[in-house]
Design an enzyme around this catalytic site. Sequence first.
Site, PDB file in Angstrom:
ATOM      1  CD  GLU A 287      60.332  29.354 -23.136  1.00 62.68           C
ATOM      2  OE1 GLU A 287      59.456  29.594 -22.110  1.00 62.68           O
ATOM      3  OE2 GLU A 287      61.716  29.695 -23.264  1.00 62.68           O
ATOM      4  CG  LEU A 288      52.272  32.056 -28.424  1.00 65.55           C
ATOM      5  CD1 LEU A 288      52.215  33.478 -27.421  1.00 65.55           C
ATOM      6  CD2 LEU A 288      51.865  32.609 -29.512  1.00 65.55           C
TER       7      LEU A 288
END
EC number: 3.2.1.8
Length: 407
Positions: A287-288
Amino acid sequence: MINNNSFFSIFKRAALVFTSALLVAQTNIQCKLKHNASAAHHPTQAENYKKGLKDYYKNYFPIGVAVNMAALKGADSALIVHEFNSVTPENDMKMGPIHPKENEYNWKNADAIVDFAVKHHIKIRGHNLLWHNQAPGWMFKNADGSEVSKEVLLKRLKDHITTVVNHYKGKIYAWDVVNEAIDDDSTKFMRNSMWYKICGDDFIPKAFEYAHAADPKAALYYNDYNSEHPAKREHIYKLLKSLVDAKVPITGVGMQGHWKLNDPTPELLRKALDEYSSLGLKIQITELDITIRMPRSRPANLNTQANAANANLLPVPDAGFTPELEQKQAAQYKMVFDIFRQYKNVITGVTFWNLSDKYSWLDSRGGGLAGGAAAGQTSSRTVRKAYPLLFDENLQRKKAYWSVVNF
């Protein structure tokens, strides 16, 4: 008549001319070769734009993006197809949205995202099968409103996981099976969720077993945030080791990667990657995003969740996306991707959480006191842009993009 001396003089001059011409030709060839070699390492701007993130990283790992229904049309969808080779539904596969009532499943949005990905030959990560947030209330209650037993809750969990995983079997290559089960408080271990209150920690291995039984070929991940911070890292490691030791069918760990301009440090990131991979597990950055907003100082009297929520509503000046912040963000993205490439043998995917700065779940968090917290559905708080992604509000590549692909 030409005497011998004249003959040799003419021959000598001809030889000198020939040698000079040969040297010029060799020099021209070498210059051309050098120019071509240079061009190979420094493609033109037009050539650069033909490649997407997935192309730059084709020898490393898939590059993914979290999507919602709005992203499946127009310029957003074209950008997804050009840049990415993996997608994750942002909210539409979570338990609440997809299974709102015990005997009702809402497949519409999740199916549309899967169909879009299949049509464009894009891999799909499922997110997620079990989470304390966005879990429907009916899951934990009997018909009379009383709390269900452990046996009933595990049966409902099994039914949910089996149904959802079977529905997408053969299309989804990896699942976030259990999401954020570790407490943020370093003095505690497991989050005191309804899952934990009713089942203890048995719900975690059971969830993996149910998912594996439904699709033995799917990769199965435990997913969490702040997974590189020492105290939480050690608790996540403890959980993962217990699962590995018990031979639970777990593939790896998802490090969410909700990061900041100064966090994590290279040392913290490497330490986490080393520890998790030492268990024989694969790693995905799931979930960068790297916000430009620094967390505000916590007031001394801020002791409760209610006060924390109220503090997050306080107005804070928004200086916008300044050149200085742009440079810092690019440097932080460069640092983390430099490390990712070094760990390509254990990292099996990197996914950005949302497509562009036009929309980010962080925009409604106001910079946040908690930092790194979960990417759930956003509230109605005042928008304060976080500018956390590689594409700006007009879908144009930012400086951070070029810091990621120029290696």
